[in-house]
Design an enzyme around this catalytic site. Structure first.
Site, mmCIF file in Angstrom:
data_model
loop_
_atom_site.group_PDB
_atom_site.id
_atom_site.type_symbol
_atom_site.label_atom_id
_atom_site.label_comp_id
_atom_site.label_asym_id
_atom_site.label_seq_id
_atom_site.Cartn_x
_atom_site.Cartn_y
_atom_site.Cartn_z
ATOM 1 N N ASN A 37 -0.803 -12.490 5.816
ATOM 2 C CA ASN A 37 -0.141 -12.090 4.564
ATOM 3 C C ASN A 37 1.138 -12.898 4.338
ATOM 4 O O ASN A 37 1.447 -13.263 3.197
ATOM 5 C CB ASN A 37 0.152 -10.590 4.554
ATOM 6 C CG ASN A 37 -1.073 -9.787 4.152
ATOM 7 O OD1 ASN A 37 -1.509 -9.852 3.010
ATOM 8 N ND2 ASN A 37 -1.648 -9.065 5.115
ATOM 9 N N LEU B 147 9.913 2.229 9.608
ATOM 10 C CA LEU B 147 11.357 2.073 9.412
ATOM 11 C C LEU B 147 11.984 3.425 9.071
ATOM 12 O O LEU B 147 11.379 4.242 8.382
ATOM 13 C CB LEU B 147 11.620 1.077 8.284
ATOM 14 C CG LEU B 147 11.145 -0.347 8.585
ATOM 15 C CD1 LEU B 147 11.253 -1.213 7.343
ATOM 16 C CD2 LEU B 147 11.946 -0.945 9.738
ATOM 17 N N ASN C 167 5.588 -2.780 1.204
ATOM 18 C CA ASN C 167 4.640 -2.926 2.313
ATOM 19 C C ASN C 167 3.245 -3.174 1.739
ATOM 20 O O ASN C 167 2.925 -2.703 0.648
ATOM 21 C CB ASN C 167 4.634 -1.622 3.126
ATOM 22 C CG ASN C 167 3.661 -1.650 4.302
ATOM 23 O OD1 ASN C 167 3.600 -2.626 5.054
ATOM 24 N ND2 ASN C 167 2.901 -0.570 4.470
ATOM 25 N N HIS D 111 -0.695 -2.355 2.725
ATOM 26 C CA HIS D 111 -1.464 -1.491 3.627
ATOM 27 C C HIS D 111 -2.952 -1.646 3.320
ATOM 28 O O HIS D 111 -3.337 -1.643 2.145
ATOM 29 C CB HIS D 111 -1.034 -0.027 3.465
ATOM 30 C CG HIS D 111 -1.773 0.891 4.370
ATOM 31 N ND1 HIS D 111 -1.459 1.008 5.708
ATOM 32 C CD2 HIS D 111 -2.845 1.697 4.160
ATOM 33 C CE1 HIS D 111 -2.303 1.859 6.277
ATOM 34 N NE2 HIS D 111 -3.153 2.292 5.358
HETATM 35 C C1 GRF Z 1 -3.007 -6.426 7.390
HETATM 36 O O1 GRF Z 1 -4.260 -5.804 7.156
HETATM 37 C C2 GRF Z 1 -1.896 -5.577 6.844
HETATM 38 O O2 GRF Z 1 -2.225 -4.904 5.667
HETATM 39 C C3 GRF Z 1 -1.719 -4.583 7.967
HETATM 40 O O3 GRF Z 1 -1.856 -5.344 9.134
HETATM 41 C C4 GRF Z 1 -2.694 -6.458 8.890
HETATM 42 C C5 GRF Z 1 -1.897 -7.653 9.356
HETATM 43 O O4 GRF Z 1 -2.309 -8.843 8.862
HETATM 44 N N1 GRF Z 1 -0.509 -3.838 7.827
HETATM 45 P P1 GRF Z 1 -1.464 -10.188 8.968
HETATM 46 O O5 GRF Z 1 -0.505 -10.104 10.147
HETATM 47 O O6 GRF Z 1 -0.728 -10.346 7.668
HETATM 48 O O7 GRF Z 1 -2.486 -11.239 9.185
#
Ligand code: GRF
Length: 204
Positions: free
Chosen positions: A16, A96, A110, A112
């Site tokens: 992400n 947090l 965030n 999710h």
């Molecule tokens: C993603 O699915 C995010 O939504 C969740 O953890 C995963 C992490 O993905 N919270 P990355 O570290 O961005 O590859």
């Protein structure tokens, strides 16, 4: 418009984070710019992604703090040091507290991997499979002191297929995460979002 300084908090792979860096490279994140990355774990792939993009990164290791409040205070100091206007949790696996969030209302978001309020917390895709839902997805939301409970900014739906495993579903949801998060960050930075209580409206 002056750029909106974004600090991204990560814990692991950082795909992400990469979607934000890629969006910035094409201009799609404007007027937001990623000025820093903070990980609560040393040695993770997300830190390599930051380095490859030339974005400064710090580690605030939660294991070096006796309690959540001390970790949150240290994290907040690093966020302030980057001069952040906006904090994006992108695969950041710590909850947090008010110690971190005080004064940052509507400035922390965030991503999710479920259609909240369904399946908050860890292993959202596994929860979706266990419940047998036919549609899941992802949510970008403002962060409050609860677990994935803040006001919802944007969502995308993803089908659950009969043959799905946790991994295959996670991969399909991630494709949508990588589209949704940069778009929401750009909207927020550009002032296109207006919040009234729990409802967030997008104005073009
Ligand atoms: C993603 O699915 C995010 O939504 C969740 O953890 C995963 C992490 O993905 N919270 P990355 O570290 O961005 O590859």
């Amino acid at each position: 418009m002056a750029p909106t300084r974004v600090v991204v908090l990560v814990s692991g792979g950082g795909t992400n984070l990469q979607s934000l860096l890629d969006a910035e490279a094409t201009g799609a994140l404007s007027p937001a710019t990623v000025v820093g990355v903070i990980s609560n774990r040393p040695g993770v792939r997300a830190l390599e992604r930051a380095a490859a993009a030339g974005v400064p990164a710090r580690v605030v290791d939660h294991r070096e703090h006796a309690d959540r409040s001390s970790f949150d205070a240290a994290l907040r100091r690093e966020v302030e040091a980057f001069g952040a206007h906006l904090v994006v949790l992108a695969g950041f696996m710590r909850v947090l507290t008010a110690t971190f969030l005080a004064g940052l209302e509507d400035r922390v978001v965030n991503i999710h991997p479920s259609l909240l309020p369904a399946f908050p917390g860890v292993r959202a895709q596994s929860q979706a499979l266990q419940h047998g839902v036919k549609v899941t997805g992802c949510t970008v939301h403002f962060v409050d002191a609860g677990l994935d409970t803040g006001a919802i900014i944007a969502q995308a739906a993803v089908p659950v297929l009969d043959e799905d495993t946790e991994e295959s579903l996670q991969a399909r949801v991630l494709v949508e995460e990588h589209r949704l998060l940069p778009a929401a960050v750009a909207d927020l930075a550009a002032g296109r979002l207006r919040r009234e209580g729990r409802r967030v409206y997008r104005q073009p």
